[in-house]
Design an enzyme around this catalytic site. Sequence first.
Site, PDB file in Angstrom:
ATOM      1  N   HIS A   1       0.837  -1.208   0.000  1.00 49.84           N
ATOM      2  CA  HIS A   1       0.000   0.000   0.000  1.00 49.84           C
ATOM      3  C   HIS A   1       0.865   1.248   0.000  1.00 49.84           C
ATOM      4  O   HIS A   1       1.234   1.772   1.045  1.00 49.84           O
ATOM      5  CB  HIS A   1      -0.931  -0.037   1.233  1.00 49.84           C
ATOM      6  CG  HIS A   1      -1.906   1.107   1.287  1.00 49.84           C
ATOM      7  ND1 HIS A   1      -2.930   1.152   2.191  1.00 49.84           N
ATOM      8  CD2 HIS A   1      -2.017   2.237   0.546  1.00 49.84           C
ATOM      9  CE1 HIS A   1      -3.627   2.265   2.014  1.00 49.84           C
ATOM     10  NE2 HIS A   1      -3.082   2.945   1.029  1.00 49.84           N
TER      11      HIS A   1
ATOM     12  N   HIS B   1       1.276   4.851  -2.723  1.00 47.38           N
ATOM     13  CA  HIS B   1       0.846   5.540  -3.954  1.00 47.38           C
ATOM     14  C   HIS B   1       2.063   6.162  -4.624  1.00 47.38           C
ATOM     15  O   HIS B   1       2.789   6.935  -3.984  1.00 47.38           O
ATOM     16  CB  HIS B   1      -0.187   6.611  -3.619  1.00 47.38           C
ATOM     17  CG  HIS B   1      -1.386   6.061  -2.912  1.00 47.38           C
ATOM     18  ND1 HIS B   1      -2.527   5.701  -3.584  1.00 47.38           N
ATOM     19  CD2 HIS B   1      -1.604   5.757  -1.609  1.00 47.38           C
ATOM     20  CE1 HIS B   1      -3.408   5.216  -2.709  1.00 47.38           C
ATOM     21  NE2 HIS B   1      -2.880   5.235  -1.505  1.00 47.38           N
TER      22      HIS B   1
ATOM     23  N   HIS C   1      -9.620   1.091  -1.289  1.00 52.40           N
ATOM     24  CA  HIS C   1      -9.555   1.876  -0.052  1.00 52.40           C
ATOM     25  C   HIS C   1     -10.944   1.901   0.585  1.00 52.40           C
ATOM     26  O   HIS C   1     -11.922   2.266  -0.063  1.00 52.40           O
ATOM     27  CB  HIS C   1      -9.128   3.312  -0.351  1.00 52.40           C
ATOM     28  CG  HIS C   1      -7.661   3.493  -0.523  1.00 52.40           C
ATOM     29  ND1 HIS C   1      -6.934   2.834  -1.472  1.00 52.40           N
ATOM     30  CD2 HIS C   1      -6.768   4.262   0.161  1.00 52.40           C
ATOM     31  CE1 HIS C   1      -5.661   3.209  -1.384  1.00 52.40           C
ATOM     32  NE2 HIS C   1      -5.533   4.069  -0.389  1.00 52.40           N
TER      33      HIS C   1
ATOM     34  N   GLU D   1     -11.215   4.024   6.033  1.00 53.34           N
ATOM     35  CA  GLU D   1     -10.206   4.996   6.453  1.00 53.34           C
ATOM     36  C   GLU D   1     -10.964   6.223   6.983  1.00 53.34           C
ATOM     37  O   GLU D   1     -10.884   6.535   8.164  1.00 53.34           O
ATOM     38  CB  GLU D   1      -9.308   5.373   5.264  1.00 53.34           C
ATOM     39  CG  GLU D   1      -8.246   6.425   5.586  1.00 53.34           C
ATOM     40  CD  GLU D   1      -7.529   6.963   4.333  1.00 53.34           C
ATOM     41  OE1 GLU D   1      -8.061   6.804   3.214  1.00 53.34           O
ATOM     42  OE2 GLU D   1      -6.448   7.569   4.484  1.00 53.34           O
TER      43      GLU D   1
ATOM     44  N   ASP E   1       1.800   4.445   2.577  1.00 57.10           N
ATOM     45  CA  ASP E   1       0.729   5.219   1.937  1.00 57.10           C
ATOM     46  C   ASP E   1       1.294   6.327   1.050  1.00 57.10           C
ATOM     47  O   ASP E   1       1.297   6.182  -0.170  1.00 57.10           O
ATOM     48  CB  ASP E   1      -0.233   5.768   3.014  1.00 57.10           C
ATOM     49  CG  ASP E   1      -1.663   5.904   2.514  1.00 57.10           C
ATOM     50  OD1 ASP E   1      -1.940   5.494   1.376  1.00 57.10           O
ATOM     51  OD2 ASP E   1      -2.504   6.413   3.290  1.00 57.10           O
ATOM     52  N   ASP E   2       1.747   7.417   1.632  1.00 60.20           N
ATOM     53  CA  ASP E   2       2.317   8.558   0.898  1.00 60.20           C
ATOM     54  C   ASP E   2       3.455   9.105   1.756  1.00 60.20           C
ATOM     55  O   ASP E   2       3.304  10.127   2.446  1.00 60.20           O
ATOM     56  CB  ASP E   2       1.234   9.638   0.706  1.00 60.20           C
ATOM     57  CG  ASP E   2      -0.006   9.077   0.024  1.00 60.20           C
ATOM     58  OD1 ASP E   2       0.027   8.897  -1.202  1.00 60.20           O
ATOM     59  OD2 ASP E   2      -0.984   8.778   0.739  1.00 60.20           O
TER      60      ASP E   2
HETATM   61  N1  ADE Z   1      -4.536   8.692  -2.466  1.00 62.46           N
HETATM   62  C1  ADE Z   1      -3.311   8.806  -1.962  1.00 62.46           C
HETATM   63  N2  ADE Z   1      -3.308   8.499  -0.652  1.00 62.46           N
HETATM   64  C2  ADE Z   1      -4.577   8.191  -0.310  1.00 62.46           C
HETATM   65  C3  ADE Z   1      -5.222   7.787   0.893  1.00 62.46           C
HETATM   66  N3  ADE Z   1      -4.567   7.644   2.046  1.00 62.46           N
HETATM   67  N4  ADE Z   1      -6.549   7.565   0.861  1.00 62.46           N
HETATM   68  C4  ADE Z   1      -7.212   7.733  -0.278  1.00 62.46           C
HETATM   69  N5  ADE Z   1      -6.665   8.102  -1.439  1.00 62.46           N
HETATM   70  C5  ADE Z   1      -5.349   8.324  -1.461  1.00 62.46           C
HETATM   71 ZN    ZN Z   2      -3.709   4.786   0.328  1.00 59.53          ZN
END
Ligand code: ADE
Ligand code: ZN
Length: 319
Positions: free
Chosen positions: A8, A10, A187, A190, A267-268
């Site tokens: 997971h 992006h 997703h 969350e 995630d990011d």
């Molecule tokens: N796109 C990038 N990160 C995300 C996240 N945590 N939740 C939903 N979309 C995303």
């Molecule tokens: Zn994500």
Amino acid sequence: MLAKAELHVHLEGTAPPELVARIAARNGLTIPDEMLGEDGRFHYTDFLHFLRTYDLAASVIRTAQDYRDITYEYLTDVAHEGGIYVELTASPDHAALVGLGDDEHLLGIAAGIDEARRDCGIEARILLSAVRNFGVEQAIRVARYAAQRPHPYVVGFALAGDERFPVSEFGTAFAIAADAGLGCTVHAGEWQGPESVRAALALPVSRIDHGVRAIEDPALVEEIAARGVTLNTCPTSNVVLGVYAAYAEHPLPRLRAAGVAITLGSDDPPYFGASLAGEYTICAEHFGWDDEDLLAVTGAALDAAFCDAELRSDLRARL
Ligand code: ADE
Ligand code: ZN
């Protein structure tokens, strides 16, 4: 070093501000003012603002070479912290918005994967992701493209973005991807609660990204465990974005204790000050997980990976 795997993350979200700035400069662009705070880090105040900042950063990423560089830099960083396998969530919609063709986009990512393997031995595959708030038609376009198996590294279909757009509207896109034999993940759980996770379970998915708010419904947790659906959790993302106030409140240990298969993801990473190894360390420090527990997390990721059986068994041999 403990072997780690990540399902997971992006791809655009892996590029730190310095790399985004370098890419913008070579494309003759200036980075959007609102993208960075005074501290030089990505600036956002809440989840929807985060998604907008992410889109701003993606808007200067324009060429196959840009995607190669982002992929290579991320994978080599992860390899240095013990990563052996990553599934990169790529967004053809973000590439299309800047005029980059789907095939070019993939060729750039694949070049980054090949060069990172050559230099660091790390393996990676690609999930093509649609974005909820870009609409159902776009998601179907991405699913159709993925279903054509445009590159051998494309192994799955994903859906991210603003969770308020109900997942039930995206059934056609998931059916197209699943019928083509692609692994599917979505997703959910969350920003929305258990009902969003329930809706996700009605899709042909074997994994859910985040899924942590399933904890609010014990019967749902039981169902996830019984069906063997894997939750790709990102504790730091959840804490930084405010889904939970602190690691101590994060439900990951309770989900695991209930028999749910879980993996760790960043995630990011630069948006949240996260890294794959950092997520492993947090589980050790906040949840008391030992090396055996953490190696089992990597094992769960390899079990749930969408790669072929041969690569899976090669990776398992590296544990
Ligand atoms: N796109 C990038 N990160 C995300 C996240 N945590 N939740 C939903 N979309 C995303
Ligand atoms: Zn994500």
